[in-house]
Design a protein around this motif. Structure first.
Motif, PDB file in Angstrom:
ATOM      1  N   ASN A 132    -124.680  53.862  27.592  1.00 21.64           N
ATOM      2  CA  ASN A 132    -124.265  54.370  26.282  1.00 21.64           C
ATOM      3  C   ASN A 132    -123.066  55.318  26.388  1.00 21.64           C
ATOM      4  N   ILE A 133    -122.176  55.008  27.330  1.00 22.20           N
ATOM      5  CA  ILE A 133    -120.956  55.806  27.494  1.00 22.20           C
ATOM      6  C   ILE A 133    -119.796  55.046  26.858  1.00 22.20           C
ATOM      7  N   PRO A 134    -119.231  55.585  25.787  1.00 23.74           N
ATOM      8  CA  PRO A 134    -118.124  54.884  25.129  1.00 23.74           C
ATOM      9  C   PRO A 134    -116.849  54.979  25.953  1.00 23.74           C
ATOM     10  N   GLY A 135    -116.109  53.900  26.000  1.00 21.81           N
ATOM     11  CA  GLY A 135    -114.809  53.932  26.647  1.00 21.81           C
ATOM     12  C   GLY A 135    -113.749  54.346  25.646  1.00 21.81           C
ATOM     13  N   ALA A 136    -112.489  54.192  26.024  1.00 23.87           N
ATOM     14  CA  ALA A 136    -111.401  54.477  25.090  1.00 23.87           C
ATOM     15  C   ALA A 136    -111.401  53.407  24.001  1.00 23.87           C
ATOM     16  N   PRO A 137    -111.213  53.788  22.749  1.00 24.56           N
ATOM     17  CA  PRO A 137    -111.244  52.813  21.646  1.00 24.56           C
ATOM     18  C   PRO A 137    -110.272  51.659  21.874  1.00 24.56           C
ATOM     19  N   GLY A 138    -110.769  50.442  21.713  1.00 22.56           N
ATOM     20  CA  GLY A 138    -109.927  49.259  21.822  1.00 22.56           C
ATOM     21  C   GLY A 138    -109.618  48.819  23.239  1.00 22.56           C
ATOM     22  N   ILE A 139    -110.196  49.502  24.236  1.00 22.73           N
ATOM     23  CA  ILE A 139    -109.914  49.164  25.633  1.00 22.73           C
ATOM     24  C   ILE A 139    -111.174  48.617  26.297  1.00 22.73           C
ATOM     25  N   GLY A 140    -111.054  47.405  26.832  1.00 19.48           N
ATOM     26  CA  GLY A 140    -112.157  46.788  27.553  1.00 19.48           C
ATOM     27  C   GLY A 140    -111.840  46.701  29.032  1.00 19.48           C
ATOM     28  N   GLU A 141    -112.568  45.853  29.721  1.00 18.32           N
ATOM     29  CA  GLU A 141    -112.425  45.737  31.173  1.00 18.32           C
ATOM     30  C   GLU A 141    -111.005  45.356  31.594  1.00 18.32           C
ATOM     31  N   LYS A 142    -110.461  44.298  30.997  1.00 15.99           N
ATOM     32  CA  LYS A 142    -109.145  43.803  31.419  1.00 15.99           C
ATOM     33  C   LYS A 142    -108.043  44.828  31.179  1.00 15.99           C
ATOM     34  N   THR A 143    -108.053  45.442  30.000  1.00 23.46           N
ATOM     35  CA  THR A 143    -107.007  46.419  29.675  1.00 23.46           C
ATOM     36  C   THR A 143    -107.135  47.669  30.534  1.00 23.46           C
ATOM     37  N   ALA A 144    -108.367  48.090  30.800  1.00 24.97           N
ATOM     38  CA  ALA A 144    -108.583  49.266  31.648  1.00 24.97           C
ATOM     39  C   ALA A 144    -107.997  49.035  33.041  1.00 24.97           C
ATOM     40  N   LYS A 145    -108.263  47.871  33.607  1.00 21.93           N
ATOM     41  CA  LYS A 145    -107.724  47.548  34.933  1.00 21.93           C
ATOM     42  C   LYS A 145    -106.196  47.493  34.905  1.00 21.93           C
ATOM     43  N   LYS A 146    -105.660  46.891  33.857  1.00 21.73           N
ATOM     44  CA  LYS A 146    -104.207  46.756  33.736  1.00 21.73           C
ATOM     45  C   LYS A 146    -103.530  48.120  33.648  1.00 21.73           C
ATOM     46  N   LEU A 147    -104.103  49.024  32.858  1.00 23.12           N
ATOM     47  CA  LEU A 147    -103.498  50.345  32.666  1.00 23.12           C
ATOM     48  C   LEU A 147    -103.547  51.186  33.944  1.00 23.12           C
ATOM     49  N   ILE A 148    -104.675  51.146  34.647  1.00 27.88           N
ATOM     50  CA  ILE A 148    -104.775  51.932  35.884  1.00 27.88           C
ATOM     51  C   ILE A 148    -103.907  51.314  36.978  1.00 27.88           C
ATOM     52  N   LYS A 149    -103.784  50.002  36.967  1.00 25.17           N
ATOM     53  CA  LYS A 149    -102.890  49.342  37.926  1.00 25.17           C
ATOM     54  C   LYS A 149    -101.448  49.783  37.699  1.00 25.17           C
ATOM     55  N   GLU A 150    -101.082  49.974  36.430  1.00 29.56           N
ATOM     56  CA  GLU A 150     -99.705  50.357  36.089  1.00 29.56           C
ATOM     57  C   GLU A 150     -99.453  51.851  36.252  1.00 29.56           C
ATOM     58  N   PHE A 151    -100.406  52.684  35.795  1.00 29.94           N
ATOM     59  CA  PHE A 151    -100.169  54.128  35.763  1.00 29.94           C
ATOM     60  C   PHE A 151    -100.870  54.903  36.884  1.00 29.94           C
ATOM     61  N   GLY A 152    -101.868  54.313  37.507  1.00 28.06           N
ATOM     62  CA  GLY A 152    -102.513  54.959  38.645  1.00 28.06           C
ATOM     63  C   GLY A 152    -103.713  55.817  38.313  1.00 28.06           C
ATOM     64  N   SER A 153    -103.696  56.468  37.146  1.00 24.21           N
ATOM     65  CA  SER A 153    -104.809  57.333  36.754  1.00 24.21           C
ATOM     66  C   SER A 153    -104.755  57.573  35.254  1.00 24.21           C
ATOM     67  N   ILE A 154    -105.859  58.061  34.706  1.00 24.77           N
ATOM     68  CA  ILE A 154    -105.895  58.393  33.282  1.00 24.77           C
ATOM     69  C   ILE A 154    -104.933  59.542  32.991  1.00 24.77           C
ATOM     70  N   GLU A 155    -104.880  60.526  33.897  1.00 24.78           N
ATOM     71  CA  GLU A 155    -103.985  61.671  33.703  1.00 24.78           C
ATOM     72  C   GLU A 155    -102.531  61.220  33.608  1.00 24.78           C
ATOM     73  N   SER A 156    -102.130  60.327  34.520  1.00 25.63           N
ATOM     74  CA  SER A 156    -100.760  59.823  34.510  1.00 25.63           C
ATOM     75  C   SER A 156    -100.487  59.001  33.255  1.00 25.63           C
ATOM     76  N   LEU A 157    -101.477  58.232  32.831  1.00 19.60           N
ATOM     77  CA  LEU A 157    -101.349  57.437  31.608  1.00 19.60           C
ATOM     78  C   LEU A 157    -101.095  58.337  30.402  1.00 19.60           C
ATOM     79  N   LEU A 158    -101.858  59.419  30.296  1.00 22.09           N
ATOM     80  CA  LEU A 158    -101.707  60.332  29.161  1.00 22.09           C
ATOM     81  C   LEU A 158    -100.359  61.047  29.187  1.00 22.09           C
ATOM     82  N   GLN A 159     -99.883  61.364  30.381  1.00 26.48           N
ATOM     83  CA  GLN A 159     -98.607  62.069  30.503  1.00 26.48           C
ATOM     84  C   GLN A 159     -97.417  61.191  30.126  1.00 26.48           C
ATOM     85  N   GLN A 160     -97.568  59.877  30.319  1.00 25.13           N
ATOM     86  CA  GLN A 160     -96.427  58.986  30.131  1.00 25.13           C
ATOM     87  C   GLN A 160     -96.479  58.175  28.843  1.00 25.13           C
ATOM     88  N   THR A 161     -97.469  58.448  28.006  1.00 24.82           N
ATOM     89  CA  THR A 161     -97.559  57.706  26.746  1.00 24.82           C
ATOM     90  C   THR A 161     -97.612  58.663  25.565  1.00 24.82           C
TER      91      THR A 161
END
Length: 220
Positions: free
Chosen positions: A191-220
């Motif tokens: 029962n842990i919600p993820g980021a809205p609109g983000i599933g398995e494939k998108t989560a993998k894609k974003l971390i592959k591109e940005f490396g971490s959630i912190e880096s993702l937030l800093q660059q978007t």
């Protein structure tokens, strides 16, 4: 090199119980022994085949964990543990005690917290560590000397996951990034919600591109 196995008791017990759900093991007294039978098969199988120099089993505590303090809805949607499993636990613990295998159960923590702590500690002391569980959350702990040991099921072979297997499965550079992937993806079973609109494939894609959630937030 010494080889230590840490078993996630409830993960294996539930897996064993549901493996026999269509054909439960019932003894002469009418007791459903599927969980006991399946768990002990897994335990004895790993002892005989892998011959660990050390072995321990971790149980979840019935007490609420620090995760409930951080997120009160944690695991709130889970169904109650089947009565047949609850009745099996004392018998399983008695057998483990008779085999003189160490058991760990720490109030306020789950088995994966205990196993994660022990795995890192033993790996630092040059043990080859195997975490026996089907739970994907353990992938974040995999390291040079730490492996996931996924038990066989329905005729399939045992799977041993090291760094390359985690990299391929989660599309990450190193296992610690699994934390970021799961953070975005969420976990419906807990029962842990993820980021809205983000599933398995998108989560993998974003971390592959940005490396971490912190880096993702800093660059978007």
């Amino acid at each position: 090199m010494n080889k230590v196995f840490f078993l996630d008791a409830y993960a294996l017990i539930f897996r064993a119980y549901y493996a026999f759900i269509k054909n439960p093991r019932i003894n002469s007294k009418g007791v459903n022994t599927s969980a006991i039978f399946g768990f002990m098969n897994s335990l004895l199988d790993v002892i005989q085949k892998e011959k660990p120099t050390h072995l321990a089993i971790a149980f979840d505590s019935s007490a609420k964990t620090f995760r409930h303090d951080m997120f009160p809805a944690y695991k709130a949607t889970r169904e109650a543990t089947p009565e047949d499993i609850r009745k099996s636990i004392p018998y399983i613990k008695q057998i483990i005690e008779a085999l003189e295998i160490p058991m760990f159960e720490v109030p306020g923590y789950e088995a994966d917290d205990v196993i994660g702590t022990l795995a890192k500690d033993f790996a630092r002391r040059d043990y080859m560590v195997f975490m026996m569980t089907p739970d994907k959350d353990y992938c974040q702990l995999v390291d040079t000397n730490i492996f996931m040991y996924k038990p066989s099921r329905s005729g399939s072979d045992v799977e041993i996951w090291g760094i390359p297997e985690v990299q391929r499965s989660f599309e990450v550079q190193f296992p610690a990034q699994v934390i970021d992937v799961l953070g975005l993806w969420g976990d419906a079973s807990d029962n842990i919600p993820g980021a809205p609109g983000i599933g398995e494939k998108t989560a993998k894609k974003l971390i592959k591109e940005f490396g971490s959630i912190e880096s993702l937030l800093q660059q978007t």
